[in-house]
Design a protein around this motif. Structure first.
Motif, PDB file in Angstrom:
ATOM      1  N   GLU A   1      19.175  20.550  28.434  1.00  0.00           N
ATOM      2  CA  GLU A   1      20.284  20.820  27.515  1.00  0.00           C
ATOM      3  C   GLU A   1      20.245  19.872  26.323  1.00  0.00           C
ATOM      4  OE1 GLU A   1      20.796  20.257  30.875  1.00  0.00           O
ATOM      5  OE2 GLU A   1      21.025  22.370  31.427  1.00  0.00           O
ATOM      6  N   GLN A   2      19.925  18.594  26.560  1.00  0.00           N
ATOM      7  CA  GLN A   2      19.850  17.626  25.467  1.00  0.00           C
ATOM      8  C   GLN A   2      18.690  17.953  24.529  1.00  0.00           C
ATOM      9  OE1 GLN A   2      19.677  14.216  28.091  1.00  0.00           O
ATOM     10  NE2 GLN A   2      21.689  13.515  27.390  1.00  0.00           N
ATOM     11  N   ARG A   3      17.543  18.373  25.094  1.00  0.00           N
ATOM     12  CA  ARG A   3      16.404  18.749  24.245  1.00  0.00           C
ATOM     13  C   ARG A   3      16.745  19.975  23.401  1.00  0.00           C
ATOM     14  NH1 ARG A   3      13.492  16.602  28.452  1.00  0.00           N
ATOM     15  NH2 ARG A   3      13.374  18.544  29.601  1.00  0.00           N
ATOM     16  N   GLN A   4      17.481  20.919  23.981  1.00  0.00           N
ATOM     17  CA  GLN A   4      17.894  22.096  23.205  1.00  0.00           C
ATOM     18  C   GLN A   4      18.852  21.683  22.085  1.00  0.00           C
ATOM     19  OE1 GLN A   4      16.620  25.298  23.364  1.00  0.00           O
ATOM     20  NE2 GLN A   4      17.720  25.364  21.422  1.00  0.00           N
ATOM     21  N   ALA A   5      19.757  20.773  22.373  1.00  0.00           N
ATOM     22  CA  ALA A   5      20.669  20.273  21.340  1.00  0.00           C
ATOM     23  C   ALA A   5      19.881  19.585  20.228  1.00  0.00           C
ATOM     24  CB  ALA A   5      21.692  19.312  21.946  1.00  0.00           C
ATOM     25  N   LEU A   6      18.828  18.845  20.604  1.00  0.00           N
ATOM     26  CA  LEU A   6      17.974  18.199  19.607  1.00  0.00           C
ATOM     27  C   LEU A   6      17.280  19.242  18.736  1.00  0.00           C
ATOM     28  CD1 LEU A   6      16.626  15.669  18.426  1.00  0.00           C
ATOM     29  CD2 LEU A   6      14.879  15.907  20.199  1.00  0.00           C
ATOM     30  N   ARG A   7      16.731  20.286  19.362  1.00  0.00           N
ATOM     31  CA  ARG A   7      16.083  21.361  18.587  1.00  0.00           C
ATOM     32  C   ARG A   7      17.073  22.000  17.623  1.00  0.00           C
ATOM     33  NH1 ARG A   7      14.480  22.856  23.794  1.00  0.00           N
ATOM     34  NH2 ARG A   7      12.465  21.973  24.314  1.00  0.00           N
ATOM     35  N   ASP A   8      18.279  22.249  18.096  1.00  0.00           N
ATOM     36  CA  ASP A   8      19.314  22.841  17.240  1.00  0.00           C
ATOM     37  C   ASP A   8      19.636  21.918  16.063  1.00  0.00           C
ATOM     38  OD1 ASP A   8      19.398  24.964  19.020  1.00  0.00           O
ATOM     39  OD2 ASP A   8      21.250  24.279  20.009  1.00  0.00           O
ATOM     40  N   ALA A   9      19.742  20.624  16.343  1.00  0.00           N
ATOM     41  CA  ALA A   9      20.049  19.659  15.283  1.00  0.00           C
ATOM     42  C   ALA A   9      18.933  19.608  14.240  1.00  0.00           C
ATOM     43  CB  ALA A   9      20.287  18.270  15.883  1.00  0.00           C
ATOM     44  N   VAL A  10      17.680  19.632  14.693  1.00  0.00           N
ATOM     45  CA  VAL A  10      16.547  19.620  13.758  1.00  0.00           C
ATOM     46  C   VAL A  10      16.582  20.869  12.885  1.00  0.00           C
ATOM     47  CG1 VAL A  10      14.026  19.761  13.583  1.00  0.00           C
ATOM     48  CG2 VAL A  10      15.086  18.105  15.140  1.00  0.00           C
ATOM     49  N   ARG A  11      16.888  22.011  13.486  1.00  0.00           N
ATOM     50  CA  ARG A  11      16.993  23.256  12.697  1.00  0.00           C
ATOM     51  C   ARG A  11      18.085  23.145  11.641  1.00  0.00           C
ATOM     52  NH1 ARG A  11      15.132  25.561  17.306  1.00  0.00           N
ATOM     53  NH2 ARG A  11      16.996  26.231  18.382  1.00  0.00           N
ATOM     54  N   ILE A  12      19.200  22.543  11.993  1.00  0.00           N
ATOM     55  CA  ILE A  12      20.302  22.373  11.038  1.00  0.00           C
ATOM     56  C   ILE A  12      19.877  21.475   9.888  1.00  0.00           C
ATOM     57  CG2 ILE A  12      22.599  21.347  10.734  1.00  0.00           C
ATOM     58  CD1 ILE A  12      23.199  22.362  13.619  1.00  0.00           C
ATOM     59  N   VAL A  13      19.219  20.367  10.206  1.00  0.00           N
ATOM     60  CA  VAL A  13      18.797  19.421   9.179  1.00  0.00           C
ATOM     61  C   VAL A  13      17.728  20.029   8.274  1.00  0.00           C
ATOM     62  CG1 VAL A  13      17.631  17.205   8.801  1.00  0.00           C
ATOM     63  CG2 VAL A  13      19.452  17.388  10.490  1.00  0.00           C
ATOM     64  N   GLN A  14      16.802  20.785   8.856  1.00  0.00           N
ATOM     65  CA  GLN A  14      15.724  21.390   8.075  1.00  0.00           C
ATOM     66  C   GLN A  14      16.211  22.560   7.241  1.00  0.00           C
ATOM     67  OE1 GLN A  14      12.775  22.340  11.044  1.00  0.00           O
ATOM     68  NE2 GLN A  14      11.694  20.407  10.698  1.00  0.00           N
ATOM     69  N   GLY A  15      17.287  23.178   7.622  1.00  0.00           N
ATOM     70  CA  GLY A  15      17.776  24.342   6.914  1.00  0.00           C
ATOM     71  C   GLY A  15      17.249  25.610   7.550  1.00  0.00           C
ATOM     72  N   PRO A  16      17.730  26.772   7.077  1.00  0.00           N
ATOM     73  CA  PRO A  16      17.374  28.036   7.714  1.00  0.00           C
ATOM     74  C   PRO A  16      15.911  28.418   7.558  1.00  0.00           C
ATOM     75  CG  PRO A  16      18.704  28.405   5.764  1.00  0.00           C
ATOM     76  CD  PRO A  16      18.658  26.927   5.994  1.00  0.00           C
ATOM     77  N   GLU A  17      15.291  28.055   6.470  1.00  0.00           N
ATOM     78  CA  GLU A  17      13.890  28.419   6.231  1.00  0.00           C
ATOM     79  C   GLU A  17      13.076  27.167   5.943  1.00  0.00           C
ATOM     80  OE1 GLU A  17      12.435  31.487   6.326  1.00  0.00           O
ATOM     81  OE2 GLU A  17      14.359  32.262   7.018  1.00  0.00           O
ATOM     82  N   THR A  18      11.949  27.031   6.622  1.00  0.00           N
ATOM     83  CA  THR A  18      11.025  25.947   6.316  1.00  0.00           C
ATOM     84  C   THR A  18       9.708  26.552   5.897  1.00  0.00           C
ATOM     85  OG1 THR A  18      10.245  25.790   8.589  1.00  0.00           O
ATOM     86  CG2 THR A  18      12.107  24.382   7.981  1.00  0.00           C
ATOM     87  N   THR A  19       8.903  25.790   5.183  1.00  0.00           N
ATOM     88  CA  THR A  19       7.620  26.296   4.702  1.00  0.00           C
ATOM     89  C   THR A  19       6.524  26.127   5.729  1.00  0.00           C
ATOM     90  OG1 THR A  19       7.187  24.164   3.655  1.00  0.00           O
ATOM     91  CG2 THR A  19       8.229  25.870   2.291  1.00  0.00           C
TER      92      THR A  19
END
Length: 135
Positions: free
Chosen positions: A93-111
């Motif tokens: 659950e913590q790793r999933q929360a980390l993945r979610d946080a990274v997605r938020i910081v990176q924004g919806p689209e990355t190159t």
């Protein structure tokens, strides 16, 4: 700080005291000293109200936790190894929360091209080797 964060508004020593006394016996002067110490350290600000003060958190609980993690990480002589070890201690659950946080910081689209998340080799997933052997 937990009580100040819980209410999310300016609180008096008396309010904190009464809340704490539901769980245990504690003196008014103890609560007053702790809130004064938190004020001196910059964790709360206070505003006079009559003969008392109202105390309010300077930052959120999340910001406080982030600052603690950042301080600990900055003190490491090998930050990458510290992160790998930290990630290895996390629950799913913590790793999933980390993945979610990274997605938020990176924004919806990355190159970057999407990574293959199906692989479980140590080179693709640094925490997987520890997880397999350590659990």
């Amino acid at each position: 700080m937990t009580r100040v964060w819980k209410w999310n508004r300016p609180v008096t020593v008396r309010e904190v005291l009464e809340d704490l006394q539901r769980e245990r016996s504690i003196a008014y002067t103890t609560v007053m000293t702790v809130l004064d110490n938190l004020h001196q350290k910059g964790w709360v600000r206070r505003e006079a109200e009559g003969r008392a003060y109202r105390y309010e958190a300077v930052s959120t609980r999340a910001a406080y936790a982030a600052a603690l993690m950042n301080d600990a990480w900055a003190q490491s002589d090998n930050p990458a190894a510290a992160l790998v070890a930290f990630f290895g201690m996390m629950s799913d659950e913590q790793r999933q929360a980390l993945r979610d946080a990274v997605r938020i910081v990176q924004g919806p689209e990355t190159t970057e091209a999407p990574r293959d998340t199906g692989s479980d080799t140590a080179s693709d997933n640094p925490g997987s080797a520890q997880e397999a052997g350590g659990r």
